[in-house]
Write an enzyme that holds these catalytic residues in place. Structure first.
Site, mmCIF file in Angstrom:
data_model
loop_
_atom_site.group_PDB
_atom_site.id
_atom_site.type_symbol
_atom_site.label_atom_id
_atom_site.label_comp_id
_atom_site.label_asym_id
_atom_site.label_seq_id
_atom_site.Cartn_x
_atom_site.Cartn_y
_atom_site.Cartn_z
ATOM 1 N N HIS A 273 -6.140 -7.396 -0.525
ATOM 2 C CA HIS A 273 -6.432 -5.992 -0.818
ATOM 3 C C HIS A 273 -5.628 -5.513 -2.024
ATOM 4 O O HIS A 273 -4.520 -6.000 -2.269
ATOM 5 C CB HIS A 273 -6.102 -5.131 0.407
ATOM 6 C CG HIS A 273 -6.796 -5.618 1.650
ATOM 7 N ND1 HIS A 273 -6.182 -6.431 2.561
ATOM 8 C CD2 HIS A 273 -8.077 -5.428 2.079
ATOM 9 C CE1 HIS A 273 -7.040 -6.723 3.535
ATOM 10 N NE2 HIS A 273 -8.190 -6.128 3.266
ATOM 11 N N ASP B 28 -4.055 -12.986 3.471
ATOM 12 C CA ASP B 28 -5.282 -12.524 4.123
ATOM 13 C C ASP B 28 -6.535 -12.759 3.283
ATOM 14 O O ASP B 28 -7.643 -12.428 3.713
ATOM 15 C CB ASP B 28 -5.178 -11.042 4.539
ATOM 16 C CG ASP B 28 -4.664 -10.142 3.436
ATOM 17 O OD1 ASP B 28 -4.388 -10.640 2.327
ATOM 18 O OD2 ASP B 28 -4.511 -8.928 3.685
ATOM 19 N N ASP C 46 -2.451 -10.578 -2.392
ATOM 20 C CA ASP C 46 -3.003 -10.135 -1.108
ATOM 21 C C ASP C 46 -4.504 -9.871 -1.294
ATOM 22 O O ASP C 46 -4.961 -9.569 -2.402
ATOM 23 C CB ASP C 46 -2.287 -8.846 -0.687
ATOM 24 C CG ASP C 46 -2.681 -8.367 0.705
ATOM 25 O OD1 ASP C 46 -1.912 -8.627 1.648
ATOM 26 O OD2 ASP C 46 -3.744 -7.713 0.841
ATOM 27 N N HIS D 63 0.822 -1.223 0.000
ATOM 28 C CA HIS D 63 0.000 0.000 0.000
ATOM 29 C C HIS D 63 0.854 1.271 0.000
ATOM 30 O O HIS D 63 0.306 2.381 -0.029
ATOM 31 C CB HIS D 63 -0.927 0.020 1.218
ATOM 32 C CG HIS D 63 -1.960 -1.071 1.223
ATOM 33 N ND1 HIS D 63 -2.822 -1.283 0.161
ATOM 34 C CD2 HIS D 63 -2.264 -2.026 2.144
ATOM 35 C CE1 HIS D 63 -3.618 -2.316 0.441
ATOM 36 N NE2 HIS D 63 -3.290 -2.784 1.620
ATOM 37 N N TYR E 22 -3.278 -12.155 8.739
ATOM 38 C CA TYR E 22 -3.415 -11.682 10.115
ATOM 39 C C TYR E 22 -3.975 -12.704 11.094
ATOM 40 O O TYR E 22 -4.043 -12.430 12.286
ATOM 41 C CB TYR E 22 -4.282 -10.407 10.115
ATOM 42 C CG TYR E 22 -3.683 -9.368 9.199
ATOM 43 C CD1 TYR E 22 -2.599 -8.596 9.623
ATOM 44 C CD2 TYR E 22 -4.125 -9.221 7.892
ATOM 45 C CE1 TYR E 22 -2.002 -7.689 8.772
ATOM 46 C CE2 TYR E 22 -3.535 -8.312 7.031
ATOM 47 C CZ TYR E 22 -2.473 -7.553 7.473
ATOM 48 O OH TYR E 22 -1.876 -6.671 6.626
HETATM 49 ZN ZN LIG Z 1 -4.159 -7.196 2.695
#
Ligand SMILES: [Zn+2]
Length: 353
Positions: free
Chosen positions: A214, A295, A212, A176, A334
């Site tokens: 996201h 995740d 990932d 990110h 996570y």
């Molecule tokens: Zn993520």
């Protein structure tokens, strides 16, 4: 090369300094919460990999040029100095502010086209770089951020030493982190550092495939105008209400960038179909970076995707089948109960080809 046999042959690049970043939680929707990007994540993954037989190597420190190849100098300087400035300003000692967190952001709406100035106050400066309230900086953060970037860069350097696949256990994660800004628990873009180093050593194009949960918005932005680095991201649809909210839509795709947003609840079949599309997009590259967030797994608290461990193993196999020199960089993941196994499964799939 399976985890069961305890002979996972993919080297792991790791430095204990990655444990020094203790964000102390995150401010989410106005409340400080425990947060999930904790040092234990890295310990759990490292334990699983060493149990699977993977050799562990230290990163080599690199100079600032490795960072400045993918980030603005102002961001790197900010991250290197902000904690010392925060302490010097007595924010922890006199005001109980034990972590750096922004409170005002110079958005396009605020500036309305007028020039961006550097605020005099330290607490005013933070929002120039940090674009959310959940990416805190404390003592030891910079050492961890550097160690993670060094690990990614070293992993790429090892590829040309004759190793086909190397894994960098990067913490904090990086995808990110944008050219001039940080957020989403990421500070510097480790995958971008690895891609830049691979490009220097192997030549282009180099592909970054981000699995990932996201969108890898930072990686997309760093390489958006580059023909030398291809980027593809498989992630939960930001249009369905998920971070990073403003980026990651399919219509941001172009000849060198492919976004594959998926509906919440997506499981193995559709997720793997998207991974295959991303792999096909990367097929013309000479080297590969896998931004490995685990995740997207069903039990993860940070995403609504429903991928299984077998799905991650198959994703590793799909990406391994490209036959490219490959650096795997750790991103999110996570659920402390399962992330170790998920990383081992992915790397085992990659190594099995
Ligand atoms: Zn993520």
């Amino acid at each position: 090369m399976t985890s069961e046999a305890g002979n996972l042959a993919i080297p792991v690049v790791w430095h204990d300094d990655c444990l020094r970043h203790q964000p102390g939680g995150e401010v989410w929707l106005g409340l400080r919460e425990e947060g999930t990007e904790v040092p234990e994540r890295a310990r759990v993954i490292l334990r699983a990999l060493t149990s699977a037989g993977a050799p562990v190597l230290p990163p080599r420190p690199h100079d600032e040029a490795a960072l400045l190849a993918v980030h603005d100098r102002a961001l790197v300087t900010h991250l290197a100095t902000i904690w010392a400035d925060w302490e010097a300003g007595r924010y922890p000692a006199d005001y109980g502010r034990d972590r750096v967190v922004p409170y005002v952001f110079p958005t396009a709406a605020m500036l309305a086209g007028l020039p961006l100035r550097t605020p005099a106050a330290t607490h005013g400066q933070v929002g120039m770089f940090c674009y959310d309230t959940m990416t805190l900086v404390g003592p030891g953060s910079w050492e961890a951020i550097r160690a993670a970037a060094d690990s990614a860069r070293t992993a790429a350097a090892l590829i040309t030493a004759g190793q086909r696949a190397v894994y960098a256990l990067c913490r904090p994660p990086g995808h990110h982190a944008a050219p001039a800004g940080y957020g989403g628990s990421c500070y510097l873009n480790n995958a971008a550092v690895a891609a830049d180093e691979l490009h220097r050593r192997v030549g282009g194009p180099v592909a970054v495939v981000d699995i990932d949960a996201h969108h890898g918005n930072g990686t997309q932005e760093i390489f958006l105008s580059s023909d030398d680095i291809l980027t593809a991201s498989v992630h939960v649809d930001p249009g369905a209400g998920w971070f990073p909210h403003f980026l990651g839509f399919a219509d941001e795709s172009n000849d060198s960038n492919l976004n594959l947003p998926l509906a919440p609840g997506t499981g193995d079949e559709e997720w793997l179909a998207a991974v295959r599309r991303a792999a096909a997009f990367a097929g013309s590259a000479r080297a590969l970076v896998v931004a490995l967030g685990v995740d997207a797994a069903a039990g993860d608290p940070e995403s609504p995707l429903e991928v299984t461990a077998a799905g991650y193993r198959e994703a590793g196999r799909i990406l391994g089948e490209l036959g490219l020199p490959t650096v795997v960089v750790q991103e999110g993941g996570y659920d402390l109960e399962t992330i170790g196994e998920l990383v081992v499964e992915t790397l085992s799939g990659l190594a099995a080809v």
